[in-house]
Enzyme design. Structure first.
Site, PDB file in Angstrom:
ATOM      1  N   SER A  69       0.886  -1.148  -0.238  1.00  0.00           N
ATOM      2  CA  SER A  69      -0.089  -0.036   0.106  1.00  0.00           C
ATOM      3  C   SER A  69       1.049   1.198  -0.159  1.00  0.00           C
ATOM      4  O   SER A  69       2.015   1.308   0.557  1.00  0.00           O
ATOM      5  CB  SER A  69      -0.814   0.084   1.283  1.00  0.00           C
TER       6      SER A  69
HETATM    7  N1  SAH Z   1      -0.386  -4.826   4.231  1.00  0.00           N
HETATM    8  C1  SAH Z   1       0.083  -4.688   2.855  1.00  0.00           C
HETATM    9  C2  SAH Z   1      -0.961  -4.581   2.026  1.00  0.00           C
HETATM   10  C3  SAH Z   1      -1.257  -6.061   1.335  1.00  0.00           C
HETATM   11  S1  SAH Z   1      -2.185  -6.098   0.000  1.00  0.00           S
HETATM   12  C4  SAH Z   1       1.169  -3.728   3.009  1.00  0.00           C
HETATM   13  O1  SAH Z   1       1.947  -3.668   3.876  1.00  0.00           O
HETATM   14  O2  SAH Z   1       1.398  -2.840   2.024  1.00  0.00           O
HETATM   15  C5  SAH Z   1      -3.592  -6.814   0.658  1.00  0.00           C
HETATM   16  C6  SAH Z   1      -3.225  -8.408   0.961  1.00  0.00           C
HETATM   17  O3  SAH Z   1      -4.075  -9.071   1.373  1.00  0.00           O
HETATM   18  C7  SAH Z   1      -2.563  -9.386  -0.181  1.00  0.00           C
HETATM   19  O4  SAH Z   1      -1.319  -9.772   0.301  1.00  0.00           O
HETATM   20  C8  SAH Z   1      -3.660 -10.345  -0.144  1.00  0.00           C
HETATM   21  O5  SAH Z   1      -3.129 -11.626  -0.495  1.00  0.00           O
HETATM   22  C9  SAH Z   1      -4.038 -10.530   1.144  1.00  0.00           C
HETATM   23  N2  SAH Z   1      -5.453 -11.175   1.362  1.00  0.00           N
HETATM   24  C10 SAH Z   1      -6.551 -11.045   0.472  1.00  0.00           C
HETATM   25  N3  SAH Z   1      -7.567 -11.968   0.904  1.00  0.00           N
HETATM   26  C11 SAH Z   1      -6.946 -12.289   2.063  1.00  0.00           C
HETATM   27  C12 SAH Z   1      -7.547 -13.122   3.155  1.00  0.00           C
HETATM   28  N4  SAH Z   1      -9.226 -13.693   3.134  1.00  0.00           N
HETATM   29  N5  SAH Z   1      -6.991 -13.419   4.260  1.00  0.00           N
HETATM   30  C13 SAH Z   1      -5.774 -12.987   4.317  1.00  0.00           C
HETATM   31  N6  SAH Z   1      -4.936 -12.454   3.309  1.00  0.00           N
HETATM   32  C14 SAH Z   1      -5.790 -11.885   2.382  1.00  0.00           C
END
Ligand code: SAH
Length: 218
Positions: A69
């Site tokens: 993000s």
């Molecule tokens: N927190 C991150 C952003 C991650 S993007 C940062 O520091 O930038 C969103 C993430 O959510 C992805 O890695 C995706 O695989 C995860 N995600 C999506 N659905 C999910 C679920 N049901 N359980 C756990 N993770 C999930």
């Protein structure tokens, strides 16, 4: 000190300082959050090829069709969740590269973060170990179920967009707790859910763009 930390010298500290100044102009006011953003080296969470862009205010690819993000949104979500108060135990759904979990580790006593894509979970584990972020605990699971065995949480952040609030997570929010998540499909709105002794209060905050939440493990 290993090679990936070589950039932690003055150069990346200065670049991070500029990022924090930009966050101030973008409206982030919470000094605790700004200090946390200043402390965590963001470049170790992105591919070395993208290292020069690590501190730009953009989201970047981290593989597996996922992104890290943008700094503004990481800071904003944590600022909203914290609301100037103390956070003991917090939960993040969607660890991705682990960056936001590391920032959360600077503002909360205990951080639990769940990721459904195994290679991302493994890489995030390595990055957080490298930072010695011992108060951040990762797990590889479908995060929509939350972590019932260690609930309740003072704060919950969802880093992927859902069309509705996962019921299991609502139940794991402490009374007085705050949950921040992107809600919606094409049009997403950053949403705050506060739990008080009477129930849940939902506020819609600002337009955002996140990857969708998916179910099951991958
Ligand atoms: N927190 C991150 C952003 C991650 S993007 C940062 O520091 O930038 C969103 C993430 O959510 C992805 O890695 C995706 O695989 C995860 N995600 C999506 N659905 C999910 C679920 N049901 N359980 C756990 N993770 C999930």
């Amino acid at each position: 000190m290993n090679v990936r930390h070589a950039g932690i010298g003055m150069t990346s500290q200065r670049t991070r300082g500029r990022m924090v100044e930009r966050l101030r102009t973008q409206g982030i006011r919470d000094e605790v959050v700004l200090a946390a953003m200043n402390a965590v080296p963001r470049h170790i969470f992105v591919d070395e090829a993208l290292g020069t862009r690590a501190y730009d205010d953009v989201s970047l690819p981290i593989g597996h069709a996922q992104t890290i993000s943008q700094p503004y949104i990481v800071a904003r979500m944590i600022e909203i969740m914290r609301n100037g108060g103390q956070l003991n135990r917090v939960l993040e759904i969607g660890t991705g590269c682990g960056y936001q979990a590391a920032v959360l580790g600077q503002v909360a006593c205990e951080v639990y973060s769940v990721e459904r894509i195994q290679p991302l979970y493994k890489r995030a584990t390595a990055s957080l170990q490298e930072l010695k972020a011992r108060n951040v605990v990762l797990s590889y699971a479908d995060g929509t179920m939350g972590r019932p065995e260690i609930a309740p949480f003072d704060g919950i952040i969802m880093a992927a967009a859902a069309t509705h609030v996962p019921q299991a997570l609502l139940g794991q929010l402490a009374v007085g707790g705050r949950m921040v998540l992107p809600l919606g499909a094409q049009e997403q709105v950053l949403t705050l859910i506060e739990r008080d002794e009477n129930g849940y209060i939902e506020s819609r905050l600002e337009a955002v763009k996140f990857v969708p939440i998916l179910t099951g493990k991958a």
